[in-house]
Write a protein that holds these residues in place. Structure first.
Motif, PDB file in Angstrom:
ATOM      1  N   MET A 105       0.899  -1.215   0.009  1.00  0.00           N
ATOM      2  CA  MET A 105       0.111  -0.136  -0.142  1.00  0.00           C
ATOM      3  C   MET A 105       0.816   1.293  -0.065  1.00  0.00           C
ATOM      4  O   MET A 105       1.923   1.207   0.705  1.00  0.00           O
ATOM      5  N   GLY A 106       0.399   2.221  -0.872  1.00  0.00           N
ATOM      6  CA  GLY A 106       1.112   3.268  -0.759  1.00  0.00           C
ATOM      7  C   GLY A 106       0.471   4.673   0.014  1.00  0.00           C
ATOM      8  O   GLY A 106      -0.300   4.221   0.870  1.00  0.00           O
ATOM      9  N   PRO A 107       1.049   5.954  -0.095  1.00  0.00           N
ATOM     10  CA  PRO A 107       0.577   6.859   0.555  1.00  0.00           C
ATOM     11  C   PRO A 107      -0.868   7.282   0.158  1.00  0.00           C
ATOM     12  O   PRO A 107      -1.473   7.087  -0.737  1.00  0.00           O
ATOM     13  N   VAL A 108      -1.612   7.931   0.820  1.00  0.00           N
ATOM     14  CA  VAL A 108      -2.838   8.641   0.405  1.00  0.00           C
ATOM     15  C   VAL A 108      -2.464   9.768  -0.386  1.00  0.00           C
ATOM     16  O   VAL A 108      -1.475  10.354  -0.495  1.00  0.00           O
ATOM     17  N   SER A 109      -3.334   9.941  -1.351  1.00  0.00           N
ATOM     18  CA  SER A 109      -2.970  10.715  -2.603  1.00  0.00           C
ATOM     19  C   SER A 109      -2.803  12.331  -2.380  1.00  0.00           C
ATOM     20  O   SER A 109      -1.929  12.942  -3.205  1.00  0.00           O
ATOM     21  N   ASN A 110      -3.146  12.854  -1.723  1.00  0.00           N
ATOM     22  CA  ASN A 110      -2.896  14.496  -1.288  1.00  0.00           C
ATOM     23  C   ASN A 110      -3.546  14.842   0.173  1.00  0.00           C
ATOM     24  O   ASN A 110      -3.877  14.153   0.898  1.00  0.00           O
ATOM     25  N   ARG A 111      -3.168  16.203   0.500  1.00  0.00           N
ATOM     26  CA  ARG A 111      -3.050  16.491   1.778  1.00  0.00           C
ATOM     27  C   ARG A 111      -4.584  16.510   2.329  1.00  0.00           C
ATOM     28  O   ARG A 111      -4.884  16.310   3.387  1.00  0.00           O
ATOM     29  N   ALA A 112      -5.427  16.962   1.509  1.00  0.00           N
ATOM     30  CA  ALA A 112      -6.852  17.323   1.899  1.00  0.00           C
ATOM     31  C   ALA A 112      -7.377  15.786   2.127  1.00  0.00           C
ATOM     32  O   ALA A 112      -8.079  15.810   3.112  1.00  0.00           O
ATOM     33  N   GLN A 113      -7.179  15.023   1.197  1.00  0.00           N
ATOM     34  CA  GLN A 113      -7.833  13.636   1.657  1.00  0.00           C
ATOM     35  C   GLN A 113      -7.142  13.036   2.741  1.00  0.00           C
ATOM     36  O   GLN A 113      -7.732  12.058   3.525  1.00  0.00           O
ATOM     37  N   PHE A 114      -5.902  13.154   2.887  1.00  0.00           N
ATOM     38  CA  PHE A 114      -5.154  12.622   3.936  1.00  0.00           C
ATOM     39  C   PHE A 114      -5.863  13.074   5.419  1.00  0.00           C
ATOM     40  O   PHE A 114      -6.249  12.501   6.520  1.00  0.00           O
ATOM     41  N   GLN A 115      -6.164  14.220   5.571  1.00  0.00           N
ATOM     42  CA  GLN A 115      -6.797  14.880   6.558  1.00  0.00           C
ATOM     43  C   GLN A 115      -8.245  14.419   6.712  1.00  0.00           C
ATOM     44  O   GLN A 115      -8.700  13.925   7.807  1.00  0.00           O
ATOM     45  N   LYS A 116      -8.938  14.092   5.730  1.00  0.00           N
ATOM     46  CA  LYS A 116     -10.181  13.477   5.762  1.00  0.00           C
ATOM     47  C   LYS A 116     -10.177  12.320   6.334  1.00  0.00           C
ATOM     48  O   LYS A 116     -11.172  11.867   7.196  1.00  0.00           O
ATOM     49  N   VAL A 117      -9.236  11.364   6.036  1.00  0.00           N
ATOM     50  CA  VAL A 117      -9.114   9.932   6.603  1.00  0.00           C
ATOM     51  C   VAL A 117      -8.862  10.189   8.118  1.00  0.00           C
ATOM     52  O   VAL A 117      -9.562   9.392   8.923  1.00  0.00           O
ATOM     53  N   ILE A 118      -8.124  11.007   8.700  1.00  0.00           N
ATOM     54  CA  ILE A 118      -7.840  11.287   9.750  1.00  0.00           C
ATOM     55  C   ILE A 118      -9.213  11.580  10.566  1.00  0.00           C
ATOM     56  O   ILE A 118      -9.386  10.948  11.734  1.00  0.00           O
ATOM     57  N   ASP A 119      -9.790  12.508   9.993  1.00  0.00           N
ATOM     58  CA  ASP A 119     -11.067  13.052  10.603  1.00  0.00           C
ATOM     59  C   ASP A 119     -12.121  11.892  10.722  1.00  0.00           C
ATOM     60  O   ASP A 119     -12.896  11.894  11.909  1.00  0.00           O
ATOM     61  N   TYR A 120     -12.270  11.028   9.844  1.00  0.00           N
ATOM     62  CA  TYR A 120     -13.201   9.989   9.764  1.00  0.00           C
ATOM     63  C   TYR A 120     -12.784   8.844  11.000  1.00  0.00           C
ATOM     64  O   TYR A 120     -13.569   8.202  11.598  1.00  0.00           O
ATOM     65  N   VAL A 121     -11.544   8.471  11.077  1.00  0.00           N
ATOM     66  CA  VAL A 121     -11.045   7.568  11.875  1.00  0.00           C
ATOM     67  C   VAL A 121     -11.309   8.064  13.288  1.00  0.00           C
ATOM     68  O   VAL A 121     -11.840   7.360  14.240  1.00  0.00           O
ATOM     69  N   ASP A 122     -11.082   9.256  13.690  1.00  0.00           N
ATOM     70  CA  ASP A 122     -11.378  10.016  15.032  1.00  0.00           C
ATOM     71  C   ASP A 122     -13.072   9.764  15.143  1.00  0.00           C
ATOM     72  O   ASP A 122     -13.383   9.449  16.073  1.00  0.00           O
ATOM     73  N   LEU A 123     -13.646  10.222  14.136  1.00  0.00           N
ATOM     74  CA  LEU A 123     -15.204  10.137  14.184  1.00  0.00           C
ATOM     75  C   LEU A 123     -15.569   8.869  14.663  1.00  0.00           C
ATOM     76  O   LEU A 123     -16.610   8.578  15.269  1.00  0.00           O
ATOM     77  N   GLY A 124     -15.158   7.593  13.731  1.00  0.00           N
ATOM     78  CA  GLY A 124     -15.486   6.410  14.113  1.00  0.00           C
ATOM     79  C   GLY A 124     -15.392   5.915  15.531  1.00  0.00           C
ATOM     80  O   GLY A 124     -16.122   5.373  16.180  1.00  0.00           O
ATOM     81  N   GLN A 125     -14.056   6.355  16.233  1.00  0.00           N
ATOM     82  CA  GLN A 125     -13.902   6.010  17.563  1.00  0.00           C
ATOM     83  C   GLN A 125     -14.876   6.874  18.382  1.00  0.00           C
ATOM     84  O   GLN A 125     -15.312   6.123  19.412  1.00  0.00           O
ATOM     85  N   SER A 126     -15.248   8.193  17.966  1.00  0.00           N
ATOM     86  CA  SER A 126     -16.077   8.888  18.849  1.00  0.00           C
ATOM     87  C   SER A 126     -17.809   8.313  18.944  1.00  0.00           C
ATOM     88  O   SER A 126     -18.455   8.326  19.900  1.00  0.00           O
TER      89      SER A 126
END
Length: 508
Positions: A340-361
């Motif tokens: 697996m490679g990186p997430v493609s761009n900075r905006a999408q990277f932050q979106k993934v972080i935010d959704y993982v935080d949301l899932g835990q909440s």
């Protein structure tokens, strides 16, 4: 998780980091009328590179007018089908000859794996040859009329100027799904690639010019949604918009197009269910579920982000998938040993972080991944996020209902076939689905009952240029690929011929 080694460094930085790119308008390579440019970002090292024109509203107008002239005055729609087919075949050969360069260019832009991008680049040449054959078989129908001494028939004409707005996750393959069919049918095009991946599209356009397409038939403008994309969608000289991207952007485009009844093809988002029954080969299903959501770093509209698992094997499946996920390797996408490679761009990277935080909440349990990958200096400098598995996910949660477009799997429990169907269909999306079972009857029932444009059985994420692709519900409008691909880029015209009746009106 392992990383790449230094043998890839020279290959990676062979791309000129300070190169200035140009747009294609009416057969000429031009800069923005404002002189403004923007940079791309290589997600592997999170570094900016290149200078790409930021097209203005005036630039878009020039491109559309060029396409309009090529359609209305340049004679492109009147070229023989065999001539358009010959150009497509030359284009196909050039795409195949340059497949490695096209693959690496996209990797530099979006960080997808070398194996997938090379396969996709090679597929484009085959796809163009396939569509060239369709160009020579566009047919209407002869219809038996109920009026005496009359003949009726239909034929297909090109729509006109087509605006193509393409995404960053598979920029050239998803462009080819639109471009080849539109050209084969006799349309002219204006392409606006994603601002994250414009340079690979510009290189593909160079090859189209080398193949011999006339000036104005293919135009490329680069820039952002505002003002470039919006000006293209709003332009009265555009007859159709073909868009691949998010459902929210597709909804806005559909509203804009509806104001003037422009035709649309929209290939949008998904939250696809990958349904595993207790009679499936569990290890095979685990690997299939991982390929469905971690392939392309989860950045695919058809990603199997909702993994539905039957209750009797749920705990075992979660344990196996968590352990297999933790064993995946992250690193340089040019390294063929990387999973697996990186997430493609900075905006999408932050979106993934935010959704993982949301899932835990929301109360879901992280059983694998869940954080930015910081295990080595190589991974910590790039846009790397651990492949993540959530268990005990409610299908009503935002984690399960909203498209993340990243390497995040949500495992959801179901009891029986009816509940699996109910959960699978309880979504605003309907792009794709997977079914894992050794019961042939069940497989056929599920294919019929699940509301999605594609259903795979005991596999996932297969596509081919000969098989239609598109979605139900908010996953889009229309279909791409397959033997009917040209229908989306043609209008049906009916013709009547009187064979000798005397015309009469009123008392005369």
């Amino acid at each position: 998780m392992t990383t790449t080694n230094e043998r890839h460094v020279a290959e990676r930085f062979s791309v000129e980091s300070d190169r200035s790119y140009s747009m294609l308008i009416d057969g000429a390579w031009v800069q923005s009328s404002s002189g403004e440019t923007f940079a791309c970002v290589d997600p592997y090292d999170n570094a900016s590179w290149g200078r790409v024109p930021a097209a203005t509203v005036e630039d878009v107008d020039r491109a559309v007018r060029a396409a309009r002239r090529a359609f209305d005055e340049g004679g492109w729609p009147q070229t023989l089908p065999s001539q358009r087919a010959a150009l497509l075949r030359r284009f196909a050969d050039l795409l195949t000859e340059n497949a490695d360069e096209l693959a690496r260019g996209q990797i530099h832009e979006n960080g997808k794996l070398i194996g997938e991008m090379t396969w996709g680049a090679l597929q484009m040449g085959q796809h163009a040859h396939y569509v060239a054959g369709l160009a020579e078989t566009i047919q209407g129908r002869t219809i038996e009329s109920n009026w005496p001494n009359t003949a009726a028939f239909t034929f297909r004409e090109p729509i006109g100027v087509v605006a193509m707005i393409t995404p960053w996750n598979s920029p050239l393959m998803l462009l080819s799904w639109k471009l080849f069919a539109a050209l084969a049918a006799g349309n002219t095009v204006v392409i606006k690639p994603s601002e994250a991946t414009p340079t690979s599209t510009l290189r593909m356009a160079e090859l189209a010019m080398e193949a011999g397409f006339p000036p104005g038939v293919i135009n490329v403008v680069t820039g952002f949604g505002q003002p470039t994309g919006s000006a293209l969608v709003d332009h009265r000289g555009v007859d159709k918009i073909a868009f691949t991207g998010s459902t929210s952007a597709g909804r806005a485009i559909n509203k804009q197009a509806a104001e003037r009844f422009a035709r649309v093809t929209l290939e949008l988002g998904g939250k696809s269910p990958n349904i595993i029954f207790s009679d499936a080969d569990i290890d095979n299903a685990v690997h299939g579920a991982m390929a469905g959501i971690f392939g392309a770093t989860g950045q695919t509209c058809m990603g199997g982000s909702r993994v539905l698992v039957q209750d009797s094997i749920y705990d075992d499946f979660v344990d196996r998938m968590a352990r297999a996920t933790q064993a995946l390797t992250l690193g340089d996408p040019l390294d063929p040993t990387v999973d697996m490679g990186p997430v493609s761009n900075r905006a999408q990277f932050q979106k993934v972080i935010d959704y993982v935080d949301l899932g835990q909440s929301e109360g879901a349990e992280v059983v694998a991944g869940g954080a930015r990958c910081m295990t080595t200096s190589e991974l910590s400098k790039g846009l790397f996020f651990e492949p993540t598995v959530f268990a005990n996910v409610s299908n009503e949660s935002r984690l399960a209902q909203e498209e993340i477009f990243g390497p995040v799997a949500s495992i959801i429990r179901f009891r029986d076939e009816d509940e699996a169907v109910k959960i699978a269909n309880a979504s605003d999306f309907g792009l794709a689905a997977g079914v894992w079972t050794n019961d042939v009857s069940r497989a056929h029932r599920m294919i019929r009952r699940v509301r999605s444009g594609t259903v795979w059985v005991n596999t996932y994420r297969l596509t081919n240029y000969s098989v239609p692709f598109g979605g139900f519900k908010q996953s889009g409008i229309g279909r791409e690929l397959g033997p009917d691909a040209l229908d989306a880029y043609t209008e049906v015209k009916s013709a009547w011929i009187d064979l000798g009746n005397q015309q009469a009106f009123g008392r005369h």
